[in-house]
Design a protein around this motif. Sequence first.
Motif, PDB file in Angstrom:
ATOM      1  N   ASN A 147       6.545   6.276   0.747  1.00 38.55           N
ATOM      2  CA  ASN A 147       5.758   5.167   1.302  1.00 38.55           C
ATOM      3  C   ASN A 147       5.770   5.172   2.831  1.00 38.55           C
ATOM      4  O   ASN A 147       4.755   4.890   3.471  1.00 38.55           O
ATOM      5  CB  ASN A 147       6.295   3.833   0.776  1.00 38.55           C
ATOM      6  CG  ASN A 147       5.891   3.568  -0.664  1.00 38.55           C
ATOM      7  OD1 ASN A 147       4.808   3.954  -1.100  1.00 38.55           O
ATOM      8  ND2 ASN A 147       6.763   2.919  -1.411  1.00 38.55           N
ATOM      9  N   SER A 151       2.499   5.657   5.188  1.00 36.07           N
ATOM     10  CA  SER A 151       2.187   4.661   6.233  1.00 36.07           C
ATOM     11  C   SER A 151       2.016   5.342   7.591  1.00 36.07           C
ATOM     12  O   SER A 151       1.088   5.011   8.351  1.00 36.07           O
ATOM     13  CB  SER A 151       3.305   3.618   6.298  1.00 36.07           C
ATOM     14  OG  SER A 151       3.464   2.965   5.058  1.00 36.07           O
ATOM     15  N   THR A 201       6.481  -0.527   6.872  1.00 32.78           N
ATOM     16  CA  THR A 201       6.063   0.419   5.811  1.00 32.78           C
ATOM     17  C   THR A 201       5.132  -0.281   4.826  1.00 32.78           C
ATOM     18  O   THR A 201       5.416  -1.393   4.360  1.00 32.78           O
ATOM     19  CB  THR A 201       7.281   0.970   5.070  1.00 32.78           C
ATOM     20  OG1 THR A 201       8.117   1.663   5.993  1.00 32.78           O
ATOM     21  CG2 THR A 201       6.865   1.935   3.971  1.00 32.78           C
ATOM     22  N   ILE A 202       4.022   0.388   4.538  1.00 29.52           N
ATOM     23  CA  ILE A 202       3.096  -0.089   3.504  1.00 29.52           C
ATOM     24  C   ILE A 202       3.555   0.520   2.184  1.00 29.52           C
ATOM     25  O   ILE A 202       3.443   1.734   1.982  1.00 29.52           O
ATOM     26  CB  ILE A 202       1.654   0.335   3.826  1.00 29.52           C
ATOM     27  CG1 ILE A 202       1.253  -0.158   5.225  1.00 29.52           C
ATOM     28  CG2 ILE A 202       0.692  -0.204   2.761  1.00 29.52           C
ATOM     29  CD1 ILE A 202      -0.098   0.377   5.677  1.00 29.52           C
TER      30      ILE A 202
END
Length: 206
Positions: A147, A151, A201-202
Amino acid sequence: MSTGEPATPEPGQSPSQGGGYQPPSGTGYPPPAGGYPPPGAEGGGYAAPNYSAPGTEGYTAPNYPPPAGQPFAGGGQQPYQGGYPTGATGQAPLSPTEERTWAMAAHLSSVLGIWVFFLGALGPLVVLLAPGQRSPYVRAQAIEALNFNISVLIYSIIAWILVFVLIGFLMVAALFVFWLLFTIIATVKVSNGEPYRYPLTIRLVH
């Protein structure tokens, strides 16, 4: 005068008191002293076999294992005593040392992939699909690294677009330092067995 016929007893008189046949005295077979013992008693008679019903004392039922998935006597599920491997893929779980090693690989592998068309997420993905299936800790860290690198890739695309307005150069440089710094921090943390979560963080993968 006697006529040869037995005399008729008077009312209230037993035949033995008059004439007729007198039973012999002191003859015959007297019963044994103490009487006859009952069947099964010590010293004679017939002893019945000692049959016991199943589940009572004296009866031992065969110890057959129950079918798979069925409870056994005493309650609960019968534990399997064989050697089936564990884990989601049928493999043995990782040891603590192996978990730390693969968790470090999940974070450090992005450093190798970042130079190949910005594929920093490729390394964590490989770790997630292989040893990540044998350890929840490795899986969690591989997803976190995946992740984070996805991102960073999204932020990089935005930064390169902004290069045309000059501000993008500063964003690209700052993004590279940000990515490298937190990748190293995450590697150090997981080497000590500590879980790590990246900032900014996405989290698209769960």
